[in-house]
Design a protein around this motif. Structure first.
Motif, PDB file in Angstrom:
ATOM      1  N   GLY A 251      46.100  36.738 -14.946  1.00  0.00           N
ATOM      2  CA  GLY A 251      46.333  37.612 -15.497  1.00  0.00           C
ATOM      3  C   GLY A 251      46.832  37.665 -17.030  1.00  0.00           C
ATOM      4  O   GLY A 251      47.026  36.431 -17.381  1.00  0.00           O
ATOM      5  N   GLY A 254      50.643  35.581 -16.911  1.00  0.00           N
ATOM      6  CA  GLY A 254      50.043  34.310 -16.760  1.00  0.00           C
ATOM      7  C   GLY A 254      49.247  33.105 -18.001  1.00  0.00           C
ATOM      8  O   GLY A 254      49.992  32.815 -18.845  1.00  0.00           O
ATOM      9  N   LEU A 384      42.456  43.992 -20.929  1.00  0.00           N
ATOM     10  CA  LEU A 384      42.767  43.103 -20.729  1.00  0.00           C
ATOM     11  C   LEU A 384      42.309  42.130 -19.379  1.00  0.00           C
ATOM     12  O   LEU A 384      42.258  40.547 -20.222  1.00  0.00           O
ATOM     13  CB  LEU A 384      43.844  43.617 -19.218  1.00  0.00           C
ATOM     14  N   ALA A 415      52.964  33.721 -11.857  1.00  0.00           N
ATOM     15  CA  ALA A 415      52.472  34.956 -12.094  1.00  0.00           C
ATOM     16  C   ALA A 415      51.466  35.743 -11.470  1.00  0.00           C
ATOM     17  O   ALA A 415      50.114  35.500 -11.722  1.00  0.00           O
ATOM     18  CB  ALA A 415      52.099  34.559 -13.818  1.00  0.00           C
ATOM     19  N   ALA A 418      51.226  40.828  -7.920  1.00  0.00           N
ATOM     20  CA  ALA A 418      51.363  42.081  -6.587  1.00  0.00           C
ATOM     21  C   ALA A 418      50.967  40.999  -5.159  1.00  0.00           C
ATOM     22  O   ALA A 418      50.972  41.481  -4.598  1.00  0.00           O
ATOM     23  CB  ALA A 418      50.497  43.203  -6.527  1.00  0.00           C
ATOM     24  N   HIS A 419      50.757  39.863  -5.778  1.00  0.00           N
ATOM     25  CA  HIS A 419      49.746  38.143  -4.520  1.00  0.00           C
ATOM     26  C   HIS A 419      51.315  37.658  -4.346  1.00  0.00           C
ATOM     27  O   HIS A 419      52.368  37.091  -5.201  1.00  0.00           O
ATOM     28  CB  HIS A 419      49.244  37.881  -4.907  1.00  0.00           C
ATOM     29  N   LEU A 421      52.428  34.242  -2.678  1.00  0.00           N
ATOM     30  CA  LEU A 421      52.389  32.590  -2.154  1.00  0.00           C
ATOM     31  C   LEU A 421      53.346  32.345  -1.239  1.00  0.00           C
ATOM     32  O   LEU A 421      54.490  31.942  -0.990  1.00  0.00           O
ATOM     33  CB  LEU A 421      52.946  31.725  -3.640  1.00  0.00           C
ATOM     34  N   GLY A 436      46.442  51.472  -9.032  1.00  0.00           N
ATOM     35  CA  GLY A 436      46.223  52.652  -9.211  1.00  0.00           C
ATOM     36  C   GLY A 436      45.013  52.838  -9.814  1.00  0.00           C
ATOM     37  O   GLY A 436      43.393  52.041  -9.268  1.00  0.00           O
ATOM     38  N   GLY A 529      55.464  46.234 -13.762  1.00  0.00           N
ATOM     39  CA  GLY A 529      54.701  46.968 -13.544  1.00  0.00           C
ATOM     40  C   GLY A 529      54.040  47.865 -13.497  1.00  0.00           C
ATOM     41  O   GLY A 529      52.288  47.186 -13.705  1.00  0.00           O
ATOM     42  N   GLY A 532      53.003  45.898 -18.113  1.00  0.00           N
ATOM     43  CA  GLY A 532      52.214  44.682 -18.634  1.00  0.00           C
ATOM     44  C   GLY A 532      51.442  44.427 -20.305  1.00  0.00           C
ATOM     45  O   GLY A 532      52.134  43.746 -20.633  1.00  0.00           O
ATOM     46  N   SER A 534      52.928  45.044 -22.944  1.00  0.00           N
ATOM     47  CA  SER A 534      53.897  45.669 -23.746  1.00  0.00           C
ATOM     48  C   SER A 534      55.060  43.952 -23.509  1.00  0.00           C
ATOM     49  O   SER A 534      55.541  42.692 -24.118  1.00  0.00           O
ATOM     50  CB  SER A 534      54.961  46.860 -23.955  1.00  0.00           C
TER      51      SER A 534
HETATM   52  C1  LIG Z   1      44.897  51.301 -13.125  1.00  0.00           C
HETATM   53  C2  LIG Z   1      46.111  50.476 -13.710  1.00  0.00           C
HETATM   54  C3  LIG Z   1      46.356  50.787 -14.816  1.00  0.00           C
HETATM   55  C4  LIG Z   1      47.535  50.210 -15.205  1.00  0.00           C
HETATM   56  N1  LIG Z   1      48.080  50.829 -16.567  1.00  0.00           N
HETATM   57  C5  LIG Z   1      47.955  50.311 -17.276  1.00  0.00           C
HETATM   58  C6  LIG Z   1      48.569  50.477 -19.082  1.00  0.00           C
HETATM   59  O1  LIG Z   1      48.224  51.477 -19.569  1.00  0.00           O
HETATM   60  N2  LIG Z   1      50.211  49.595 -19.779  1.00  0.00           N
HETATM   61  C7  LIG Z   1      50.481  49.281 -19.823  1.00  0.00           C
HETATM   62  O2  LIG Z   1      51.099  48.381 -19.932  1.00  0.00           O
HETATM   63  N3  LIG Z   1      49.579  48.852 -17.948  1.00  0.00           N
HETATM   64  C8  LIG Z   1      49.628  48.993 -16.958  1.00  0.00           C
HETATM   65  N4  LIG Z   1      49.062  48.367 -16.021  1.00  0.00           N
HETATM   66  C9  LIG Z   1      50.142  47.868 -15.465  1.00  0.00           C
HETATM   67  C10 LIG Z   1      49.732  46.270 -15.943  1.00  0.00           C
HETATM   68  O3  LIG Z   1      47.987  46.553 -15.554  1.00  0.00           O
HETATM   69  C11 LIG Z   1      50.255  45.278 -15.293  1.00  0.00           C
HETATM   70  O4  LIG Z   1      51.574  45.288 -15.552  1.00  0.00           O
HETATM   71  C12 LIG Z   1      49.408  43.911 -15.481  1.00  0.00           C
HETATM   72  O5  LIG Z   1      48.155  43.964 -15.295  1.00  0.00           O
HETATM   73  C13 LIG Z   1      50.173  43.164 -14.706  1.00  0.00           C
HETATM   74  O6  LIG Z   1      49.659  41.577 -15.064  1.00  0.00           O
HETATM   75  P1  LIG Z   1      50.244  40.405 -14.329  1.00  0.00           P
HETATM   76  O7  LIG Z   1      49.347  39.009 -14.920  1.00  0.00           O
HETATM   77  O8  LIG Z   1      51.537  39.869 -13.876  1.00  0.00           O
HETATM   78  O9  LIG Z   1      48.978  40.442 -12.487  1.00  0.00           O
HETATM   79  P2  LIG Z   1      48.199  40.033 -12.828  1.00  0.00           P
HETATM   80  O10 LIG Z   1      46.909  41.175 -13.568  1.00  0.00           O
HETATM   81  O11 LIG Z   1      47.850  41.213 -11.112  1.00  0.00           O
HETATM   82  O12 LIG Z   1      47.117  38.675 -11.719  1.00  0.00           O
HETATM   83  C14 LIG Z   1      47.802  37.777 -11.196  1.00  0.00           C
HETATM   84  C15 LIG Z   1      46.788  37.127 -10.661  1.00  0.00           C
HETATM   85  O13 LIG Z   1      47.642  35.966 -10.038  1.00  0.00           O
HETATM   86  C16 LIG Z   1      46.139  35.565  -9.070  1.00  0.00           C
HETATM   87  N5  LIG Z   1      46.271  34.731  -7.827  1.00  0.00           N
HETATM   88  C17 LIG Z   1      47.009  35.060  -6.646  1.00  0.00           C
HETATM   89  N6  LIG Z   1      48.017  34.699  -6.012  1.00  0.00           N
HETATM   90  C18 LIG Z   1      47.408  33.227  -6.323  1.00  0.00           C
HETATM   91  C19 LIG Z   1      47.262  32.040  -5.798  1.00  0.00           C
HETATM   92  N7  LIG Z   1      48.637  32.056  -5.299  1.00  0.00           N
HETATM   93  N8  LIG Z   1      47.678  31.156  -6.694  1.00  0.00           N
HETATM   94  C20 LIG Z   1      47.279  31.562  -8.255  1.00  0.00           C
HETATM   95  N9  LIG Z   1      46.796  32.573  -9.015  1.00  0.00           N
HETATM   96  C21 LIG Z   1      46.744  34.025  -7.960  1.00  0.00           C
HETATM   97  C22 LIG Z   1      45.813  36.636  -9.372  1.00  0.00           C
HETATM   98  O14 LIG Z   1      43.776  36.215  -9.174  1.00  0.00           O
HETATM   99  C23 LIG Z   1      45.448  37.706 -10.291  1.00  0.00           C
HETATM  100  O15 LIG Z   1      44.337  37.465 -11.286  1.00  0.00           O
HETATM  101  C24 LIG Z   1      48.364  49.026 -15.138  1.00  0.00           C
HETATM  102  C25 LIG Z   1      47.787  48.699 -13.856  1.00  0.00           C
HETATM  103  C26 LIG Z   1      47.173  49.395 -13.008  1.00  0.00           C
HETATM  104  C27 LIG Z   1      46.634  48.826 -11.518  1.00  0.00           C
END
Ligand SMILES: Cc1cc2nc3c(=O)[nH]c(=O)nc-3n(C[C@H](O)[C@H](O)[C@H](O)COP(=O)(O)OP(=O)(O)OC[C@H]3O[C@@H](n4cnc5c(N)ncnc54)[C@H](O)[C@@H]3O)c2cc1C
Length: 585
Positions: A251, A254, A384, A415, A418-419, A421, A436, A529, A532, A534
């Motif tokens: 995501g 990462g 994204l 990274a 919400a998953h 490990l 959401g 949250g 993400g 920013s």
């Molecule tokens: C509806 C909605 C609207 C949003 N709007 C905004 C906004 O306008 N502005 C803003 O700043 N943020 C917004 N956000 C929040 C933002 O999308 C998140 O904060 C951000 O995408 C989180 O990114 P991440 O990489 O931490 O997690 P994720 O994007 O959830 O990525 C985690 C990744 O880990 C992978 N994974 C899971 N388990 C494993 C494993 N065991 N091994 C390897 N990989 C694994 C998954 O496949 C996934 O690809 C919004 C979120 C939602 C749900």
């Protein structure tokens, strides 16, 4: 405390009213080469060393930085330049632009500084240019504070040191024995130092600290300048940078760590069974704006820094559209809070504006009930999933859909949003999963810019906007979530939803992201949250800086509120976990 420079412009060149001194002579760029670069072995080392670190006192108009960066690029070296500097009276973007427009000769690199000039906020800022070849770490504030921070938190010794404060007679603070001693703590044997001044007191002090001093003939412009080679003991040994890092999760969290490490020549093995942009990062209409708090807390500091860092970082990617973002009144944003926020950032007019009703209509093209609004001209929308794809497009990043052989000694970054490990149980982290949804909705009119109120609205194309996002403590069915989104109070009429996107955010119990070392050799960027877009790029910079032995571009008190072990400390104080019921385990 940060102070605006009081500049007079004499024949287009800046003059400091406070220190009654020029920033540079009329042959500006040539002077930098003559005084600071030419006496050293900068060119040779640029061609042979994988990473050069230069430390400068007195960033001023950014001339030394731009000339040095240009010189480095002209060597066509394979390595990278890290330029560290300090400035108590930082120039604005306009001041930089005016300086470089009036120079004796053009410095092509300077457009990078003008484009990415840090906001006038105290503390550390990092900017990266030319695909990571040039990095700037700059501290806005008292040099001694920043230098002590370098001594404590930056692990790489300095190769070249440029002392470029105003004349010691006018600005003795920047030439104090304390400052010179602090610099010495960051050198290695044979580090080199150059300075414009040839004052006897400075020469004597440098000699006392272990420098061999040579006078450099600067006639006919001035008599001489100083070149010194440090012959004292090395206090700092650069730690070995990891050659390979394993990242779990593709995501935005990462993918940004992967990109930043890849640009620093680290090989990245990225693993995500679902491919890039799958979790919460599947949202294609995400907003980047300030989400500011308007107080003096470390959390407020983190948010404002994250916004600026991300804003500059994302400019390099086409999935970011810089269109400005309007924040109107909402249940969490009263006019009083807007006024407080604006007041918290005294030198913010180029990135944060308080608009009245007429101005709101001008930027949005629609009639809004709000009496006032905050306008972030640099904010914008991020696709994204496309951003994650763009970030991973680098030869040093290897994406794996199946779990690769993990060397147990390799450095890892978790990274996974919400998953959970199973290999890294994380129940002590106190992180929740919050679903959401955004909906793509037909509308009669399309505002010129995204609008944030209670929820957000993003113009996608003519008569189509994305609206959201639901925040589902209890997971909703998509239909119910669509109904909630359509009931939002926006200044335009919402017709019908034609499709939706759903994702699960990871949120911590204190609503602050989790960024730092999780266990030995294992780092985490998580719980971004609803911010993400920013927070994740700054998180990536914090993690990659730590892995590379660089100072992270945030202040110490901010770093402390992000660390993963904060929950454990609180739990130890409380004697137990607050509630494990809904935590991600
Ligand atoms: C509806 C909605 C609207 C949003 N709007 C905004 C906004 O306008 N502005 C803003 O700043 N943020 C917004 N956000 C929040 C933002 O999308 C998140 O904060 C951000 O995408 C989180 O990114 P991440 O990489 O931490 O997690 P994720 O994007 O959830 O990525 C985690 C990744 O880990 C992978 N994974 C899971 N388990 C494993 C494993 N065991 N091994 C390897 N990989 C694994 C998954 O496949 C996934 O690809 C919004 C979120 C939602 C749900």
């Amino acid at each position: 405390m940060l102070e605006e420079p009081k500049i007079s412009w004499i024949n287009g060149q800046p003059f400091s009213d406070k220190y009654q001194d020029i920033y540079f002579s009329s042959d500006a760029a040539s002077e930098v080469e003559r005084v600071f670069i030419n006496p050293t072995t900068f060119d040779d080392l640029s061609r042979t060393k994988p990473q050069i670190t230069t430390l400068e006192l007195g960033f001023g108009a950014g001339l030394n930085f731009c000339v040095t960066a240009q010189r480095f690029l002209d060597q066509k070296a394979n390595g990278r330049l890290h330029f560290i500097s300090f400035e108590k009276h930082p120039f604005s973007k306009k001041d930089y632009a005016k300086t470089f427009a009036n120079l004796d000769r053009a410095i092509p690199f300077s457009s990078n500084l003008i484009d990415q000039a840090p906001a006038l906020l105290p503390g550390w800022h990092r900017r990266s240019f030319v695909g990571g070849k040039i990095s700037l770490s700059i501290f806005y504030g008292e040099a001694i504070e920043g230098l002590r921070d370098i001594t404590n938190r930056h692990k790489i010794p300095i190769d070249f040191c440029f002392l470029d404060g105003f004349n010691p007679a006018h600005n003795p603070d920047l030439w104090s024995d304390e400052i010179l001693l602090e610099i010495t703590k960051n050198l290695r044997t044979d580090s080199q130092l150059t300075t414009y001044t040839a004052a006897g007191k400075i020469k004597r002090e440098l000699k006392k600290l272990g420098f061999e001093i040579t006078k450099v003939d600067q006639r006919p412009i001035k008599r001489e300048s100083i070149f010194g080679v440090y012959k004292g003991p090395t206090f700092k040994q650069a730690p070995p940078s990891p050659r390979e890092v394993h990242i779990l999760g593709a995501g935005i969290a990462g993918a940004t760590v992967a990109r930043q490490l890849a640009e620093a020549a680290v090989d990245v093995q990225l693993w995500d069974p679902n491919g890039p942009g799958f979790g919460a990062s599947r949202i294609s209409a995400s907003l980047l704006h300030g989400r500011l708090l308007g107080d003096q807390t470390a959390d407020a500091d983190f948010r404002v820094n994250a916004f600026h860092y991300s804003n500059n970082f994302l400019k390099a990617y086409s999935s970011f559209k810089q269109c400005g973002v309007l924040q109107i009144n909402g249940s969490n944003m009263s006019t009083d809070k807007m006024l407080r926020i604006k007041k918290a950032y005294p030198y913010s007019d180029d990135w944060l504006q308080l608009l009245d009703r007429k101005e709101i209509e001008e930027v949005s093209g629609v009639k809004v009930k709000s009496k006032n609004a905050l306008w972030f001209p640099d904010g914008g929308t991020v696709d994204l999933p496309r951003l994650c794809q763009e970030l991973l497009n680098h030869p040093n990043i290897h994406l794996n859909l199946r779990q690769p052989e993990l060397d147990s000694r390799a450095v890892k970054v978790i990274a996974t949003g919400a998953h959970s490990l199973s290999e890294y149980p994380r129940n002590h982290l106190e992180t929740y999963r919050i679903e959401g949804q955004i909906d793509f909705v037909k509308t009669k009119v399309t505002p010129f810019s995204p609008i944030v109120g209670d929820g957000y609205l993003v113009p996608v194309e003519n008569n189509l906007c994305a609206i959201g996002a639901t925040y589902e403590y209890q997971e909703l069915s998509p239909n119910v979530a669509t109904k909630q989104n359509l009931l939002r109070n926006f200044p335009i009429q919402l017709l019908s939803s034609i499709r939706y996107e759903r994702g699960a955010r990871c949120v911590s119990s204190d609503r602050v992201p989790v960024i730092g070392e999780f266990s030995n050799n294992c780092w985490i960027s998580n719980a971004h949250g609803s911010l993400g877009t920013s927070s994740a790029p700054l998180a990536a910079s914090i993690i990659s800086s730590n892995l590379l032995g660089w100072i992270p571009p945030i202040n110490r008190d901010v770093e402390k509120i992000l660390v993963p072990h904060r929950f454990k400390e609180r739990q130890n104080r409380r004697g137990e976990l607050k509630s494990t019921k809904s935590f991600i385990k």
